[in-house]
Design a protein around this motif. Structure first.
Motif, PDB file in Angstrom:
ATOM      1  N   VAL A  61       0.818  -1.222   0.000  1.00 41.81           N
ATOM      2  CA  VAL A  61       0.000   0.000   0.000  1.00 41.81           C
ATOM      3  C   VAL A  61       0.844   1.262   0.000  1.00 41.81           C
ATOM      4  O   VAL A  61       0.298   2.377  -0.113  1.00 41.81           O
ATOM      5  CB  VAL A  61      -0.972   0.031   1.200  1.00 41.81           C
ATOM      6  N   PHE A  65      -1.695   4.616   0.125  1.00 39.15           N
ATOM      7  CA  PHE A  65      -2.457   4.830   1.358  1.00 39.15           C
ATOM      8  C   PHE A  65      -1.698   5.793   2.270  1.00 39.15           C
ATOM      9  O   PHE A  65      -0.465   5.801   2.293  1.00 39.15           O
ATOM     10  CB  PHE A  65      -2.655   3.519   2.102  1.00 39.15           C
ATOM     11  N   MET A  80      -7.181   6.077   1.288  1.00 37.94           N
ATOM     12  CA  MET A  80      -6.804   5.039   0.333  1.00 37.94           C
ATOM     13  C   MET A  80      -7.060   5.551  -1.078  1.00 37.94           C
ATOM     14  O   MET A  80      -8.211   5.829  -1.443  1.00 37.94           O
ATOM     15  CB  MET A  80      -7.617   3.765   0.592  1.00 37.94           C
TER      16      MET A  80
END
Length: 121
Positions: A61, A65, A80
């Motif tokens: 991520v 994120f 996100m």
């Protein structure tokens, strides 16, 4: 002590979502987000310390994120972006009584109920 997660939903690939986790009952220094996809183990997503100056992310991520917190509201967020179908999971916020954020689920003392994020292709 209660952690209330919210913000999940159904989105398309490439969209954005922001999850929130409101803590009540006490102040937590280290907080994190984990996720669990169907048939898979719970995995670390992101964590941060009290000031928010130290943040940690899973490689999957990183760059997409962002974890942050508003201590006045006792709330942690997970922004996100560029969501992918493989991000589909139930997302859980967690709080640790310690100061240093951890990446292991077993290190966290308190858990929210989870919020479902579904990303369609």
């Amino acid at each position: 002590v209660q952690l209330q997660a919210s913000g999940g939903g159904l989105v398309q690939a490439g969209d954005s979502l922001r999850l929130s986790c409101a803590a009540s009952g006490r102040t937590f220094y280290a907080m994190g987000w984990f996720r669990q996809a169907p048939g898979k183990e719970r995995e670390f997503v992101a964590a941060l310390n009290w000031s928010g100056a130290n943040t940690y992310y899973a490689d999957s991520v990183k760059g997409r994120f962002t974890i942050s917190r508003d201590n006045a509201k006792n709330t942690v967020y997970l922004q996100m972006n560029s969501l992918k179908p493989e991000d589909t999971a139930v997302y859980y916020c967690a709080a640790d009584s310690g100061v240093v954020p951890k990446t292991r689920a077993a290190a966290y003392d308190y858990w929210g109920q989870g919020t479902l994020v579904t990303v369609s292709s």
